[in-house]
Design a protein around this motif. Structure first.
Motif, PDB file in Angstrom:
ATOM      1  N   UNK A 495      34.612  35.328  38.372  1.00  0.00           N
ATOM      2  CA  UNK A 495      35.692  36.287  38.136  1.00  0.00           C
ATOM      3  C   UNK A 495      36.827  35.911  39.086  1.00  0.00           C
ATOM      4  N   UNK A 496      37.872  35.296  38.534  1.00  0.00           N
ATOM      5  CA  UNK A 496      38.954  34.757  39.362  1.00  0.00           C
ATOM      6  C   UNK A 496      40.292  35.465  39.148  1.00  0.00           C
ATOM      7  N   UNK A 497      40.354  36.422  38.231  1.00  0.00           N
ATOM      8  CA  UNK A 497      41.645  37.052  37.930  1.00  0.00           C
ATOM      9  C   UNK A 497      42.264  37.699  39.162  1.00  0.00           C
ATOM     10  N   UNK A 498      41.439  38.397  39.955  1.00  0.00           N
ATOM     11  CA  UNK A 498      41.972  39.047  41.155  1.00  0.00           C
ATOM     12  C   UNK A 498      42.462  38.007  42.163  1.00  0.00           C
ATOM     13  N   UNK A 499      41.733  36.908  42.269  1.00  0.00           N
ATOM     14  CA  UNK A 499      42.153  35.814  43.153  1.00  0.00           C
ATOM     15  C   UNK A 499      43.507  35.272  42.718  1.00  0.00           C
ATOM     16  N   UNK A 500      43.673  34.974  41.432  1.00  0.00           N
ATOM     17  CA  UNK A 500      44.951  34.471  40.935  1.00  0.00           C
ATOM     18  C   UNK A 500      46.064  35.495  41.148  1.00  0.00           C
ATOM     19  N   UNK A 501      45.784  36.736  40.820  1.00  0.00           N
ATOM     20  CA  UNK A 501      46.815  37.770  40.932  1.00  0.00           C
ATOM     21  C   UNK A 501      47.296  37.951  42.374  1.00  0.00           C
TER      22      UNK A 501
END
Length: 517
Positions: A495-501
């Protein structure tokens, strides 16, 4: 584009932007620990050998036979089917009703009168049913005959908007033809940078021409849907004065000369966004070399250039270096054209270079070549995501500098992290930047730091494998941030969305580390 180096003082850092070169040609007073993200040091360079023959496109001393002229191919319009959109950052440019498939341009340049005559045939798909549609075309250009599928139609001019008063039906294909003439004027650039203030068609004091047009400005010299989600194919013919040569993108398919002038034709048979199109007209000579993988690289340089070409002729070797990481070069041809600019631009299959020392450096050449993969093969669908181009490319420039003993990677990373918060404060996050500050350093350094976090966590083998699979899965398309987030999440199982955001939209510099779950 290539970014500029950052200076040491915080106040100066906040005022800088990032295209290679600077307006006054002065070398920056740069401390040793700032990122090498490009600046000009336009000092005196040793003289190059005397210019070559006065015939058009004469070969240089390494290329006595001159350029290779290929055969044009029938454009495959299906390659250029796009999903056009209204841009969220610059909505006044482009029309989401139009999906341009092919631009056929026949251009005649008179340098004495500074006058351009153009005949354009635009093949397009109607992306939706509408009673009218429009293209972008510079107001100084006077439009004559306009026809849709051979039938005259009415039109109106509203500033740069060429409004075509004819109904179109969704998914139907049409052919729009028009003639125009005038003296093109560059467009004001949405930036406060010191090194450029306009984009598009630029005329030198000698009447020569060069163009750079990111984020828009192609409309200053041809009718176009000037938004990056709408990729198209191109056939461009340029009629230039005798002993001059017109340069554009792709494969050279005609080179003829007589007492009236020189004609060149160029074909781009894989789709390109309009900001990646180039036009240069002047007194050029030609040379070439070849990569180890067999790709011929063409160099178009001004005959009166007094600057050694060794540093830009590294392009062939740089292709091999990049292919080892990102896979095969994505197009059939590659060239570099040198212009009177102070900048560098990744124009597709024909990189446009200015003439200061930094722009001529191997690392800037490598930067613009990486863009042929990240930016050209796969482009952003909206200018909010220009960081998709610049972040990966900036990281690979730093890796190139490290591996070629130009600058240690750890130093580039440390310096970029040190200024990251200042860049966010000055220009906004890279995914939500101030529209008046296009091309500032935040779209380069911040996403490069983010990608490096993943590279260190995954290791080079997996990181570059995923970078290559992204390109293969999205070949010749324009994409959004959501698509690249989904790709990296699916391929890593994380789950990388939070990292990217946090990196792309956050107002604060994220703490180091990549989530493991």
């Amino acid at each position: 584009m290539t970014p500029r180096r950052l200076r040491g003082a915080v106040a100066t850092v906040l005022s800088l932007s990032v295209l290679a070169g600077c307006s006054d040609g002065a070398a920056p007073d740069e401390p040793a620990d700032t990122p090498s993200a490009a600046a000009s040091s336009d000092g005196t360079a040793p003289e190059s050998p005397a210019p070559g023959s006065e015939s058009p496109a004469a070969g240089g001393p390494d290329d006595p036979s001159g350029p290779v002229v290929g055969e044009p191919v029938e454009p495959d319009l299906d390659l250029a089917v796009s999903t056009p959109r209204e841009d969220s950052v610059y909505p006044a440019v482009g029309d989401p009703r139009v999906d341009a498939l092919h631009y056929g341009l026949d251009l005649t340049w008179d340098p004495d009168a500074e006058r351009l005559r153009g005949e354009a045939v635009v093949t397009f798909r109607a992306a939706r049913t509408a009673r009218r549609f429009q293209l972008d075309l510079g107001a100084p250009l006077t439009v004559g005959r306009v026809a849709l599928d051979g039938e005259p139609i009415r039109f109106a001019r509203v500033g740069k908007d060429l409004v075509l008063r004819a109904p179109i039906e969704e998914d139907q294909r049409y052919e729009l033809s028009l003639d125009y003439v005038g003296t093109p004027e560059p467009a004001p650039a949405p930036t406060t940078r010191a090194d450029f203030s306009t984009t598009g068609f630029t005329v030198t004091p000698d009447g020569e021409v060069w163009t750079m047009q990111e984020p828009y400005g192609a409309y200053t010299w041809y009718p176009v849907n000037d938004q990056p989600s709408d990729k198209a194919l191109y056939d461009i013919t340029v009629h230039a004065p005798r002993r001059w040569t017109g340069i554009s993108n792709g494969e050279l398919t005609e080179l003829t000369s007589d007492a009236r002038g020189t004609t060149t034709s160029w074909q781009l048979d894989e789709p390109a966004s309009s900001y990646l199109v180039t036009l240069a007209i002047g007194r050029y000579e030609h040379s070439s070399n070849t990569s180890d993988s067999g790709l011929r690289v063409d160099y178009w340089t001004p005959r009166d250039l007094r600057r050694p070409l060794d540093s830009i002729r590294t392009a062939a070797a740089s292709v091999d270096w990049i292919e080892a990481r990102l896979g095969d070069y994505p197009f059939d041809s590659l060239g570099l054209v040198v212009t009177d600019s102070q900048s560098a631009m990744e124009t597709q299959a024909m990189v446009t270079l200015g003439t200061n020392d930094y722009v001529f450096s191997p690392q800037v050449v490598a930067h613009e070549l990486v863009h042929q993969w990240y930016g050209d093969q796969v482009s952003p669908s909206d200018w909010r995501d220009v960081w998709l181009n610049e972040g990966m490319t900036m990281l690979l420039q730093w890796v190139y500098e490290d591996e070629h003993d130009i600058r240690p990677l750890r130093q580039s990373l440390r310096s970029a992290r040190a200024v990251d918060q200042q860049l966010r404060d000055a220009y906004g996050p890279p995914g939500a930047y101030d529209p008046r500050q296009f091309g500032s350093s935040n779209i380069y350094y911040t996403p490069a730091l983010m990608w490096n976090e993943l590279r260190e966590d995954l290791g080079d083998d997996e990181f570059y494998a995923l970078a290559r699979s992204w390109l293969a899965d999205n070949d010749n398309t324009s994409v959004s941030r959501e698509q690249i987030y989904d790709h990296w999440e699916a391929e890593t199982g994380r789950e990388l969305s939070a990292f990217f955001d946090r990196w792309i939209m956050g107002r604060r510099t994220p703490a180091p580390g990549v989530p493991q779950g």
